[in-house]
Design a protein around this motif. Structure first.
Motif, PDB file in Angstrom:
ATOM      1  N   LEU A  43       0.818  -1.217   0.000  1.00 55.02           N
ATOM      2  CA  LEU A  43       0.000   0.000   0.000  1.00 55.02           C
ATOM      3  C   LEU A  43       0.851   1.266   0.000  1.00 55.02           C
ATOM      4  CD1 LEU A  43      -2.933  -0.712   2.492  1.00 55.02           C
ATOM      5  CD2 LEU A  43      -3.062  -0.513   0.018  1.00 55.02           C
ATOM      6  N   ILE A  44       1.962   1.219   0.717  1.00 56.02           N
ATOM      7  CA  ILE A  44       2.782   2.433   0.841  1.00 56.02           C
ATOM      8  C   ILE A  44       3.936   2.469  -0.148  1.00 56.02           C
ATOM      9  CG2 ILE A  44       2.199   2.831   3.252  1.00 56.02           C
ATOM     10  CD1 ILE A  44       4.902   1.634   4.036  1.00 56.02           C
ATOM     11  N   ASN A  45       4.048   1.423  -0.959  1.00 58.40           N
ATOM     12  CA  ASN A  45       5.106   1.358  -1.954  1.00 58.40           C
ATOM     13  C   ASN A  45       6.495   1.524  -1.338  1.00 58.40           C
ATOM     14  OD1 ASN A  45       3.399   0.958  -4.211  1.00 58.40           O
ATOM     15  ND2 ASN A  45       2.867   3.128  -4.134  1.00 58.40           N
ATOM     16  N   ARG A  46       6.723   0.845  -0.205  1.00 60.02           N
ATOM     17  CA  ARG A  46       8.047   0.895   0.415  1.00 60.02           C
ATOM     18  C   ARG A  46       9.026   0.176  -0.504  1.00 60.02           C
ATOM     19  NH1 ARG A  46       9.008  -0.219   6.751  1.00 60.02           N
ATOM     20  NH2 ARG A  46       8.054  -2.227   6.336  1.00 60.02           N
ATOM     21  N   SER A  47      10.216   0.724  -0.623  1.00 58.41           N
ATOM     22  CA  SER A  47      11.186   0.163  -1.563  1.00 58.41           C
ATOM     23  C   SER A  47      11.616  -1.237  -1.129  1.00 58.41           C
ATOM     24  CB  SER A  47      12.422   1.068  -1.659  1.00 58.41           C
ATOM     25  OG  SER A  47      13.223   0.931  -0.500  1.00 58.41           O
ATOM     26  N   GLU A  48      12.026  -1.999  -2.103  1.00 64.01           N
ATOM     27  CA  GLU A  48      12.490  -3.359  -1.838  1.00 64.01           C
ATOM     28  C   GLU A  48      13.709  -3.340  -0.921  1.00 64.01           C
ATOM     29  OE1 GLU A  48      14.374  -6.597  -4.699  1.00 64.01           O
ATOM     30  OE2 GLU A  48      12.282  -6.185  -5.178  1.00 64.01           O
ATOM     31  N   GLN A  49      14.593  -2.368  -1.119  1.00 66.10           N
ATOM     32  CA  GLN A  49      15.788  -2.268  -0.270  1.00 66.10           C
ATOM     33  C   GLN A  49      15.398  -2.007   1.189  1.00 66.10           C
ATOM     34  OE1 GLN A  49      15.432  -0.514  -3.158  1.00 66.10           O
ATOM     35  NE2 GLN A  49      16.828  -1.704  -4.427  1.00 66.10           N
ATOM     36  N   ASP A  50      14.430  -1.106   1.410  1.00 62.75           N
ATOM     37  CA  ASP A  50      13.982  -0.824   2.780  1.00 62.75           C
ATOM     38  C   ASP A  50      13.337  -2.049   3.408  1.00 62.75           C
ATOM     39  OD1 ASP A  50      14.868   1.780   2.611  1.00 62.75           O
ATOM     40  OD2 ASP A  50      12.877   2.639   2.257  1.00 62.75           O
ATOM     41  N   GLU A  51      12.588  -2.773   2.610  1.00 64.59           N
ATOM     42  CA  GLU A  51      11.917  -3.964   3.133  1.00 64.59           C
ATOM     43  C   GLU A  51      12.923  -5.066   3.440  1.00 64.59           C
ATOM     44  OE1 GLU A  51       8.747  -5.828   4.702  1.00 64.59           O
ATOM     45  OE2 GLU A  51       9.109  -3.739   4.266  1.00 64.59           O
ATOM     46  N   LEU A  52      13.915  -5.231   2.598  1.00 64.12           N
ATOM     47  CA  LEU A  52      14.958  -6.221   2.881  1.00 64.12           C
ATOM     48  C   LEU A  52      15.752  -5.841   4.120  1.00 64.12           C
ATOM     49  CD1 LEU A  52      16.174  -7.112  -0.711  1.00 64.12           C
ATOM     50  CD2 LEU A  52      14.965  -8.602   0.885  1.00 64.12           C
ATOM     51  N   LYS A  53      16.004  -4.557   4.311  1.00 65.01           N
ATOM     52  CA  LYS A  53      16.707  -4.103   5.516  1.00 65.01           C
ATOM     53  C   LYS A  53      15.868  -4.408   6.751  1.00 65.01           C
ATOM     54  CE  LYS A  53      18.740  -0.088   7.833  1.00 65.01           C
ATOM     55  NZ  LYS A  53      18.616  -0.786   9.091  1.00 65.01           N
ATOM     56  N   TYR A  54      14.565  -4.136   6.676  1.00 63.17           N
ATOM     57  CA  TYR A  54      13.672  -4.440   7.789  1.00 63.17           C
ATOM     58  C   TYR A  54      13.733  -5.932   8.126  1.00 63.17           C
ATOM     59  CZ  TYR A  54       9.369  -5.199  10.408  1.00 63.17           C
ATOM     60  OH  TYR A  54       8.461  -5.581  11.357  1.00 63.17           O
ATOM     61  N   THR A  55      13.692  -6.774   7.098  1.00 63.44           N
ATOM     62  CA  THR A  55      13.750  -8.223   7.309  1.00 63.44           C
ATOM     63  C   THR A  55      15.069  -8.632   7.941  1.00 63.44           C
ATOM     64  OG1 THR A  55      12.304  -8.534   5.408  1.00 63.44           O
ATOM     65  CG2 THR A  55      13.513 -10.463   6.171  1.00 63.44           C
ATOM     66  N   ASP A  56      16.177  -8.057   7.458  1.00 60.66           N
ATOM     67  CA  ASP A  56      17.481  -8.354   8.055  1.00 60.66           C
ATOM     68  C   ASP A  56      17.530  -7.938   9.521  1.00 60.66           C
ATOM     69  OD1 ASP A  56      18.524  -9.490   5.762  1.00 60.66           O
ATOM     70  OD2 ASP A  56      19.442  -7.624   5.062  1.00 60.66           O
ATOM     71  N   ASP A  57      16.967  -6.761   9.835  1.00 56.54           N
ATOM     72  CA  ASP A  57      16.935  -6.293  11.227  1.00 56.54           C
ATOM     73  C   ASP A  57      16.126  -7.249  12.100  1.00 56.54           C
ATOM     74  OD1 ASP A  57      18.451  -4.127  10.444  1.00 56.54           O
ATOM     75  OD2 ASP A  57      16.771  -2.704  10.456  1.00 56.54           O
ATOM     76  N   GLU A  58      14.989  -7.721  11.575  1.00 56.60           N
ATOM     77  CA  GLU A  58      14.165  -8.668  12.321  1.00 56.60           C
ATOM     78  C   GLU A  58      14.924  -9.970  12.560  1.00 56.60           C
ATOM     79  OE1 GLU A  58      10.896  -8.597  13.673  1.00 56.60           O
ATOM     80  OE2 GLU A  58      11.286  -6.466  13.448  1.00 56.60           O
ATOM     81  N   MET A  59      15.643 -10.418  11.562  1.00 56.06           N
ATOM     82  CA  MET A  59      16.414 -11.652  11.704  1.00 56.06           C
ATOM     83  C   MET A  59      17.525 -11.485  12.734  1.00 56.06           C
ATOM     84  SD  MET A  59      16.556 -12.914   7.729  1.00 56.06           S
ATOM     85  CE  MET A  59      17.555 -14.355   8.028  1.00 56.06           C
TER      86      MET A  59
END
Length: 184
Positions: A142-158
């Motif tokens: 919905l917010i069109n967050r960039s793929e790079q930002d989303e991958l960073k979020y996933t890495d932070d969660e991991m």
């Protein structure tokens, strides 16, 4: 002591059945007044598992027209988010609750930022909740967050997930990779 518990349980069943009967009558007769919505909210408070079955479709039929009173529409949808959040706090793996939340958010009157904060709370409680991960994917689209930002979020969660259970995060990364490959 045991008799008191049985009496309280019996009273709860009587109340629940009364609410269910009135709710179904309202739904059958297409009555979607504030009182009818309040009744379904009380029903959810007593029995949050009901959100899995008939409540979302009934609540989604609330007749409102966005052009008539946008403040009223926003108020109704904000209340829906509160009801669903309360239900998710009791059962954060409820398919129906997450689906209904998507429906509310798709109407465009709600804060995506609030949704991201709520997801952070739920994922901090249980990071393997694939319902929350799926909902996050919906919100991110919905917010069109960039793929790079989303991958960073996933890495932070991991990185924060110290128990070694990184299954959901890996699945998320994998799905994002597959989506990216599809667009090439």
């Amino acid at each position: 002591m045991h008799a008191r518990k049985e009496a309280a349980s019996a009273a709860k069943v009587v109340k629940l059945r009364s609410f269910q009967s009135r709710f179904m009558s309202n739904h059958h007769h297409k009555i979607y007044t504030k009182e009818a919505i309040d009744l379904s909210t009380k029903l959810l408070e007593i029995n949050p598992r009901r959100i899995i079955t008939e409540l979302p479709p009934a609540r989604q039929k609330i007749p409102f027209h966005e052009e008539s009173n946008p403040h009223l529409v926003k108020s109704i949808l904000d209340e829906e988010l509160k009801v669903v959040e309360s239900t998710l706090r009791q059962n954060f793996k409820s398919y129906g609750a997450w689906h209904h939340r998507k429906w509310v958010l798709s109407k465009g009157h709600s804060s995506v930022g609030n949704e991201l904060r709520l997801l952070d709370k739920f994922q901090s409680l249980y990071s393997r909740n694939f319902h929350a991960w799926n909902y996050l994917r919906f919100v991110v689209e919905l917010i069109n967050r960039s793929e790079q930002d989303e991958l960073k979020y996933t890495d932070d969660e991991m990185a924060m997930n110290v128990d070694g259970g990184k299954f959901q995060e890996m699945i998320k990364k994998y799905n994002m990779f597959l989506d990216h490959v599809k667009t090439i």
